[in-house]
Structures are given as structure tokens and as C-alpha cells.
Design a protein around this motif. Structure first.
Motif, mmCIF file in Angstrom:
data_model
loop_
_atom_site.group_PDB
_atom_site.id
_atom_site.type_symbol
_atom_site.label_atom_id
_atom_site.label_comp_id
_atom_site.label_asym_id
_atom_site.label_seq_id
_atom_site.Cartn_x
_atom_site.Cartn_y
_atom_site.Cartn_z
ATOM 1 N N GLY A 1 6.035 42.746 55.268
ATOM 2 C CA GLY A 1 7.372 43.300 55.406
ATOM 3 C C GLY A 1 7.450 44.719 55.911
ATOM 4 N N THR A 2 6.342 45.284 56.394
ATOM 5 C CA THR A 2 6.383 46.631 56.978
ATOM 6 C C THR A 2 6.586 46.490 58.482
ATOM 7 N N ASP A 3 7.820 46.158 58.862
ATOM 8 C CA ASP A 3 8.134 45.850 60.254
ATOM 9 C C ASP A 3 8.646 47.042 61.039
ATOM 10 N N GLY A 4 8.734 48.188 60.417
ATOM 11 C CA GLY A 4 9.204 49.376 61.096
ATOM 12 C C GLY A 4 9.286 50.522 60.116
ATOM 13 N N ALA A 5 9.729 51.681 60.627
ATOM 14 C CA ALA A 5 9.753 52.867 59.775
ATOM 15 C C ALA A 5 10.860 53.805 60.209
ATOM 16 N N VAL A 6 11.448 54.477 59.222
ATOM 17 C CA VAL A 6 12.391 55.564 59.479
ATOM 18 C C VAL A 6 11.572 56.837 59.554
ATOM 19 N N VAL A 7 11.473 57.398 60.754
ATOM 20 C CA VAL A 7 10.631 58.582 60.973
ATOM 21 C C VAL A 7 11.380 59.856 60.616
ATOM 22 N N SER A 8 12.673 59.887 60.938
ATOM 23 C CA SER A 8 13.499 61.057 60.634
ATOM 24 C C SER A 8 14.947 60.606 60.549
ATOM 25 N N SER A 9 15.850 61.533 60.270
ATOM 26 C CA SER A 9 17.266 61.187 60.185
ATOM 27 C C SER A 9 17.846 60.792 61.542
ATOM 28 N N SER A 10 17.112 61.037 62.619
ATOM 29 C CA SER A 10 17.622 60.741 63.963
ATOM 30 C C SER A 10 16.781 59.729 64.731
ATOM 31 N N TYR A 11 15.741 59.161 64.083
ATOM 32 C CA TYR A 11 14.889 58.219 64.823
ATOM 33 C C TYR A 11 14.259 57.201 63.873
ATOM 34 N N PHE A 12 14.319 55.909 64.275
ATOM 35 C CA PHE A 12 13.556 54.869 63.590
ATOM 36 C C PHE A 12 13.161 53.799 64.605
ATOM 37 N N SER A 13 12.163 53.009 64.272
ATOM 38 C CA SER A 13 11.706 51.949 65.170
ATOM 39 C C SER A 13 11.488 50.671 64.377
ATOM 40 N N VAL A 14 11.624 49.531 65.081
ATOM 41 C CA VAL A 14 11.516 48.224 64.441
ATOM 42 C C VAL A 14 10.670 47.305 65.321
ATOM 43 N N ASN A 15 9.747 46.574 64.705
ATOM 44 C CA ASN A 15 8.932 45.573 65.391
ATOM 45 C C ASN A 15 9.355 44.179 64.932
ATOM 46 N N TYR A 16 9.634 43.307 65.892
ATOM 47 C CA TYR A 16 10.080 41.963 65.550
ATOM 48 C C TYR A 16 9.707 41.012 66.678
ATOM 49 N N GLN A 17 9.920 39.726 66.455
ATOM 50 C CA GLN A 17 9.598 38.715 67.464
ATOM 51 C C GLN A 17 10.683 37.650 67.494
ATOM 52 N N ILE A 18 10.810 37.017 68.670
ATOM 53 C CA ILE A 18 11.806 35.962 68.868
ATOM 54 C C ILE A 18 11.077 34.690 69.264
ATOM 55 N N GLY A 19 11.439 33.577 68.630
ATOM 56 C CA GLY A 19 10.785 32.303 68.887
ATOM 57 C C GLY A 19 11.453 31.528 70.004
ATOM 58 N N PHE A 20 10.627 30.917 70.846
ATOM 59 C CA PHE A 20 11.079 30.062 71.941
ATOM 60 C C PHE A 20 10.203 28.811 71.974
ATOM 61 N N GLY A 21 10.387 27.994 72.993
ATOM 62 C CA GLY A 21 9.465 26.908 73.276
ATOM 63 C C GLY A 21 9.828 25.579 72.662
ATOM 64 N N THR A 22 9.022 24.588 73.040
ATOM 65 C CA THR A 22 9.115 23.233 72.506
ATOM 66 C C THR A 22 7.725 22.804 72.064
ATOM 67 N N PRO A 23 7.495 22.422 70.790
ATOM 68 C CA PRO A 23 8.506 22.306 69.734
ATOM 69 C C PRO A 23 9.128 23.645 69.355
ATOM 70 N N VAL A 24 10.137 23.563 68.500
ATOM 71 C CA VAL A 24 10.960 24.720 68.185
ATOM 72 C C VAL A 24 10.108 25.903 67.725
ATOM 73 N N ASN A 25 10.337 27.054 68.340
ATOM 74 C CA ASN A 25 9.702 28.319 67.960
ATOM 75 C C ASN A 25 8.179 28.239 67.933
ATOM 76 N N SER A 26 7.627 27.567 68.942
ATOM 77 C CA SER A 26 6.165 27.481 69.055
ATOM 78 C C SER A 26 5.587 28.653 69.842
ATOM 79 N N VAL A 27 6.450 29.409 70.520
ATOM 80 C CA VAL A 27 6.034 30.588 71.284
ATOM 81 C C VAL A 27 6.840 31.783 70.784
ATOM 82 N N TRP A 28 6.142 32.863 70.446
ATOM 83 C CA TRP A 28 6.804 34.044 69.899
ATOM 84 C C TRP A 28 6.630 35.226 70.842
#
Length: 282
Positions: A245-272
């Protein structure tokens, strides 16, 4: 008719369908009789001392074996896993001294009560009660190993990430960059937020009725992206990049980043496809 997402991009993507695709937990007529937690985590947030408040957490029948509800009570024993760092007797207590709960005959769930001591939450970091099913004493019923533990986060730090940002999103496997100036991040619940874009897709790329962007949770400066359907209606899924669950971080009051993935493909969500979105406050 399944909803299809029409994205205005150069290449054609194989999108899956959502509305009538059953979830794994809907397959109640197959497999053994199993119990477990449907969610992998939940959070309890308090920012002031409101005394002791009882919360309940559901444990559910995830499979029915022969398709029939149990004709007898299902007795489930639970406890805090050793990996928990929340302190019993300080941040919480089990409301039932026996640490047992019963799914009544003919029913599909029961609630585990926990007394939460709101005045003892850490205002800087979260603590975690890893609620673990330790035994099922009813004959013919067991627990689902992958649904055995529910992480309950006790949060005393209030997030202030709502606001307007310039967003830079990078697709990590190709290096493609997408810039979204003036994006609004909206708070939808305590420490829970919704963006306006996800991956390369902005509001205008989604069909009517879809919820553009994605949901993330700020847990004392550590960002988690829970599993969710793209736009809340498509079979394509969005989730974080890590198991813990450490998918990102709040670095400061003006900057944060997030790492995530989106599933595609057949069968369902076989490619991220992996993405990093960087948010710089305007």
C-alpha cells in the motif's frame, strides 16, 4: 448491453466490460464453504478525543460450496495478528472478550465489534490492527487464505491535499508523458480524494455516467490506491503498484506523487500499464 469506453487515442485498446461481469465473490455456488473479509483494508480516522466509540467490521461468506446457505451457525474466532503495531488496550479493545463471532444459520455475514479509543490516535503516523481470522469451528466451513486478514488503519493525521494542481503523468513502460494543467483534486471522504485524470485519460475521454479520474487515500503522508474499476463502471481496473500500500508519498504541502496501474487485455486485466502522476500545487 455492456458499456464500452470510447477513448480518443491513436491506437485501439481492448477494453473489458463491467456491468454484468460478476465479481469473484459473487460465485457463491461453487467451491468450498469459505468465510473471510471482502476488503483487504479499511481506515478509522479521528482528529480529536471523542471517547471510546464502537466500530463493526463485516466477515462474510465468500463461497457456499453446494450453493446452499449453512443450516447451522458458523463460529469464527479472530485476533490481532502479531504484525499489528496498534496497541490493544490503548488504541482499541476487542468488544467481545471471547474474540468470537457467529454467522447465524441461513445468513451470509456477521459483524466483529471493536472499541476504538479516539483520544489515543497518533497525530503524525498511522497504526495498524491486522485483524486475523484464526479458526472456523463449524464443520465443513473454512476461511479463505487470501481473505483472512483485514488491515484496520487508525489515523489521527488529517490530510489537506484537496486543491488545484498541474499534473505530469508518465507511462513507465514507454516513457510517454501527459500534462494536465489546472486539475482539481477533490476530497470525497476523510483523507480520501478523487482526481480528474487517470493515466492518459481526462474527463472528456469517458462516456456519460462514468466517474473520471481515480480514488486514492492519504494515510499520514503515505498514499494508497485501492483496487477500483476504471471510471467506476468499466471492467478495466485501476490499482496501486505495491502489495503493502505504499503507492505514493506526500513530499511537501505543494507536491505529491502517485504510482498506479491500469488493466487491459483479454482475458480481463491480463495486461497492466504502469503510470506515475506528479501533482504540483498551483
Amino acid at each position: 448491453m455492456k458499456k464500452i469506453l470510447a477513448l480518443f487515442v491513436a491506437s485501439a485498446f481492448a477494453f473489458s466490460c463491467a456491468d454484468d461481469d460478476p465479481l469473484a465473490t459473487d460465485q457463491l455456488a461453487g467451491g468450498p464453504k469459505l468465510v473471510g473479509f471482502q476488503e483487504s483494508f479499511t481506515s478509522v480516522s479521528y482528529f480529536e478525543d471523542l471517547g471510546t466509540i464502537e466500530h463493526e467490521f463485516p466477515v462474510t461468506l465468500l463461497g457456499l460450496g453446494n450453493g446452499q446457505l449453512s443450516s447451522e451457525d458458523i463460529v469464527i474466532t479472530y485476533d490481532a495478528a502479531p504484525e499489528s503495531d496498534a496497541v490493544e488496550g490503548y488504541e482499541y479493545d476487542f468488544a467481545e472478550a471471547s474474540k468470537q463471532v457467529v454467522i447465524p444459520a441461513g445468513s451470509t455475514f456477521a459483524m466483529i465489534p471493536i472499541s476504538v479509543h479516539t483520544g489515543n490516535f497518533d497525530p503524525v503516523v498511522k497504526t495498524t490492527l491486522k485483524l486475523k481470522i484464526t479458526a472456523v469451528t463449524t464443520s465443513g466451513v473454512s476461511y479463505a487464505e487470501q481473505n483472512r486478514i483485514l488491515d484496520i488503519y487508525f489515523i489521527g493525521c488529517q490530510s489537506t491535499l484537496a486543491g488545484d494542481y498541474n499534473v505530469k503523468t508518465t507511462r513507465k513502460d514507454t516513457g510517454a508523458i501527459y500534462n494536465f494543467p489546472g486539475e482539481t483534486v477533490t476530497m470525497t471522504a476523510i483523507n480520501t480524494f478523487r482526481t480528474e485524470t487517470v493515466g492518459p485519460y481526462r474527463v472528456t475521454d469517458f462516456a456519460a455516467g462514468a466517474n473520471a479520474g481515480y480514488t486514492f487515500i492519504d494515510i499520514c503522508g503515505v498514499i494508497k490506491v485501492p483496487l477500483q474499476n476504471l471510471g467506476d463502471i468499466y471492467g478495466n481496473e485501476v490499482k496501486g503498484m505495491t502489495e503493502d500500500g505504499t503507492d505514493g508519498a506526500v513530499v511537501s504541502s505543494s507536491y505529491f506523487s502517485v504510482n498506479y496501474q491500469i488493466g487491459f487485455g483479454t482475458p480481463v486485466n491480463s495486461v497492466w500499464r504502469p503510470f506515475t502522476s506528479e501533482y504540483t500545487r498551483i
